[in-house]
Structures are given as C-alpha cells and as structure tokens.
Design an enzyme around this catalytic site. Sequence first.
Site, mmCIF file in Angstrom:
data_model
loop_
_atom_site.group_PDB
_atom_site.id
_atom_site.type_symbol
_atom_site.label_atom_id
_atom_site.label_comp_id
_atom_site.label_asym_id
_atom_site.label_seq_id
_atom_site.Cartn_x
_atom_site.Cartn_y
_atom_site.Cartn_z
ATOM 1 N N TRP A 10 39.591 36.149 10.854
ATOM 2 C CA TRP A 10 39.685 37.610 11.030
ATOM 3 C C TRP A 10 41.113 38.063 11.315
ATOM 4 O O TRP A 10 41.396 39.261 11.276
ATOM 5 C CB TRP A 10 38.785 38.072 12.188
ATOM 6 C CG TRP A 10 37.325 37.789 11.998
ATOM 7 C CD1 TRP A 10 36.724 37.122 10.959
ATOM 8 C CD2 TRP A 10 36.256 38.184 12.882
ATOM 9 N NE1 TRP A 10 35.368 37.064 11.152
ATOM 10 C CE2 TRP A 10 35.049 37.705 12.321
ATOM 11 C CE3 TRP A 10 36.210 38.885 14.098
ATOM 12 C CZ2 TRP A 10 33.811 37.913 12.938
ATOM 13 C CZ3 TRP A 10 34.980 39.080 14.705
ATOM 14 C CH2 TRP A 10 33.792 38.602 14.124
ATOM 15 N N LYS A 11 41.979 37.140 11.652
ATOM 16 C CA LYS A 11 43.363 37.479 12.054
ATOM 17 C C LYS A 11 43.308 38.512 13.192
ATOM 18 O O LYS A 11 42.394 38.461 14.000
ATOM 19 C CB LYS A 11 44.167 37.953 10.834
ATOM 20 C CG LYS A 11 44.042 36.976 9.666
ATOM 21 C CD LYS A 11 44.989 37.230 8.541
ATOM 22 C CE LYS A 11 44.755 36.184 7.448
ATOM 23 N NZ LYS A 11 45.685 36.282 6.342
ATOM 24 N N HIS A 92 48.956 27.964 10.373
ATOM 25 C CA HIS A 92 48.770 29.035 9.377
ATOM 26 C C HIS A 92 50.132 29.594 8.973
ATOM 27 O O HIS A 92 51.044 29.682 9.807
ATOM 28 C CB HIS A 92 47.889 30.147 9.966
ATOM 29 C CG HIS A 92 47.456 31.136 8.938
ATOM 30 N ND1 HIS A 92 48.285 32.147 8.509
ATOM 31 C CD2 HIS A 92 46.312 31.245 8.225
ATOM 32 C CE1 HIS A 92 47.643 32.844 7.575
ATOM 33 N NE2 HIS A 92 46.446 32.323 7.389
ATOM 34 N N GLU A 94 51.180 32.484 8.569
ATOM 35 C CA GLU A 94 51.639 33.626 9.383
ATOM 36 C C GLU A 94 52.219 33.134 10.710
ATOM 37 O O GLU A 94 53.185 33.702 11.221
ATOM 38 C CB GLU A 94 50.474 34.607 9.600
ATOM 39 C CG GLU A 94 50.183 35.390 8.321
ATOM 40 C CD GLU A 94 48.728 35.786 8.127
ATOM 41 O OE1 GLU A 94 47.962 35.831 9.101
ATOM 42 O OE2 GLU A 94 48.356 36.040 6.954
ATOM 43 N N GLU A 164 46.712 26.692 1.505
ATOM 44 C CA GLU A 164 46.832 28.141 1.387
ATOM 45 C C GLU A 164 48.199 28.499 0.819
ATOM 46 O O GLU A 164 49.176 28.635 1.576
ATOM 47 C CB GLU A 164 46.692 28.782 2.775
ATOM 48 C CG GLU A 164 45.343 28.565 3.411
ATOM 49 C CD GLU A 164 45.016 29.703 4.369
ATOM 50 O OE1 GLU A 164 43.998 30.365 4.149
ATOM 51 O OE2 GLU A 164 45.790 29.956 5.298
ATOM 52 N N SER A 210 43.208 34.876 -0.877
ATOM 53 C CA SER A 210 42.489 35.868 -1.673
ATOM 54 C C SER A 210 41.157 35.366 -2.242
ATOM 55 O O SER A 210 40.773 35.727 -3.351
ATOM 56 C CB SER A 210 43.391 36.431 -2.780
ATOM 57 O OG SER A 210 44.519 37.079 -2.195
ATOM 58 N N GLY A 232 40.914 38.431 4.325
ATOM 59 C CA GLY A 232 40.464 39.810 4.096
ATOM 60 C C GLY A 232 38.970 39.944 3.814
ATOM 61 O O GLY A 232 38.291 40.814 4.377
HETATM 62 P P1 PGA Z 1 43.301 36.180 2.528
HETATM 63 O O1 PGA Z 1 43.811 35.307 3.765
HETATM 64 O O2 PGA Z 1 41.916 35.660 2.172
HETATM 65 O O3 PGA Z 1 43.284 37.590 3.015
HETATM 66 O O4 PGA Z 1 44.258 35.952 1.421
HETATM 67 C C1 PGA Z 1 43.557 33.930 3.856
HETATM 68 C C2 PGA Z 1 44.174 33.355 5.103
HETATM 69 O O5 PGA Z 1 45.267 33.784 5.485
HETATM 70 O O6 PGA Z 1 43.586 32.471 5.747
#
Ligand code: PGA
Length: 253
Positions: A10-11, A92, A94, A164, A210, A232
């Site tokens: 969910w971030k 991750h 991010e 990823e 995605s 997302g």
């Molecule tokens: P996303 O993110 O499905 O929105 O591309 C995947 C993730 O960062 O784990």
Amino acid sequence: MRDLIVAGNWKMNGSQQFVDEMLSALNQVDFSESIKAVVFPPSVYLYEAIQQAKTVKVGAQNFFHEKSGAYTGELSASMLSDVGCEYVILGHSERRAIFCEDDNLVAKKVVATLGSRLTPILCVGETLEDREGGGYSDVIATQVKAGLSLLSADQISNVVIAYEPVWAIGTGKTASPLQAQEVHKLIRDLVTELAGKEVSVNMSVLYGGSVNAANAQELFSQPDIDGGLVGGASLKVDEFLAICSAAAEVLKR
Ligand code: PGA
C-alpha cells in the site's frame, strides 16, 4: 513446491476505513489450498489489519535492523513479529532512492529477520538507464548477491525475492512477460550458485511493477514468476481481488 504469492504494497496510502474495506473483502475469499495473499499496510494500521485478517497474511513495508535503542521513529523485527507480522519488504527501490538505503544496509536488514517470524521480501531492480544501457543483468546480480551476502545457504531458503524494474514501478509500463521471465531465471540461477538447487527451486520470486488485473495472469504464468508485488492496483479492492483470482487460476493449471 514454492508458494505463489500476491503481495499488496500500500506504500503511504490507505486509512482505517480502507483497512476495514480491504480486509472484509479478503476475508470472504478462501485461500486455503491456493495462493498466499499478503497485505502491507502502513505500520500504524498493522495491528488492526492483523486482528481483522482471517484468510490473508500481513506484512510490514520496512524496519530497522538493530534490536532496540535510540533510533527515533524506527521499528524492529521483533516488534513487528510481536504484533503478528509475517513478512517484511526490504530494499524497495523507493527506500533505496528516496531514503538512501544501499546494498550494505539492505543486507543488514535481511539478516536481522533471522530469529523473528518475518519472511523478508528482498526487492531488486534496474533503472531505465541500466535497462537501456544493457547492464541490467549486472545490476540485478550485484543487488541479489549483496542482499543475501550475510546469510548461509540454509538461511537463504527463508527469503522471497521480488524483481521490480524501477522503470515499471508506478509508471503503468510493465516489463513484458518475456523480459520479466529472463530476469527471474537469472535470479533463480544466481540463487542456485549461492545456495544450491534445492533452495533455488523452492524460492518464490515475485514480479513487481504495474501489475494489474489485466496483465497478472500472463506474468504469473511464466515458469520462474511466482506471483507479484503489487502497488497501485492493491489500493482498489476489486482489482486486488481480481489479481488474486488470476494467480489462483495459474495455480490450477
Ligand atoms: P506498482 O508498484 O504496482 O504501483 O508499480 C509496485 C511496487 O512498488 O511494489
């Protein structure tokens, strides 16, 4: 046999109301004998999600590798275990890009899950520049080797890896099933080198970037793709349920 996992990251999104909506929808689905579904809410909602979860597992998006001490704002592996978390996302992109986590720190976090009930999901992935420059295999190999570097072969069997590609995260641009399969195979071969065939054939390697209800089934049908880490699309109840169903279909074949 390795698990097919659908993990919803969910971030920094969601609310108490969303926890209630998602968990009550997931609680209607019987996942026994099927895939493993895991949700990763922000840490303030973990306890509540764990209380509500009947059919799915709950994981955390991060932790700090020290056992306890003066680390304002951080959570330890044992605290997460204590409230009932079963997974944690580590490395991750991010966290790597925005919070400056390097391979060294990621390795310390991975090893700090030992002795807790947490299964680490070690994330690796190349940037668009790495992909276009052709050096992506080296980037993946470096991240996988570094992330697992503090573990024995036996300990590696507890890890899940998520491929990823950074250029596919949150962009709506998915790696094609063949592009993803190529890297997943590379990751499995690396794990064979590091920990032996038995560990590598039993390791779940997830794809993230995605993933949605329309592309999940084709991606998860690839021989070395064992489910997905979904961002997302895990924020929409129906879409996440559809991704779980797509994964369950793949498992039936
Ligand atoms: P996303 O993110 O499905 O929105 O591309 C995947 C993730 O960062 O784990």
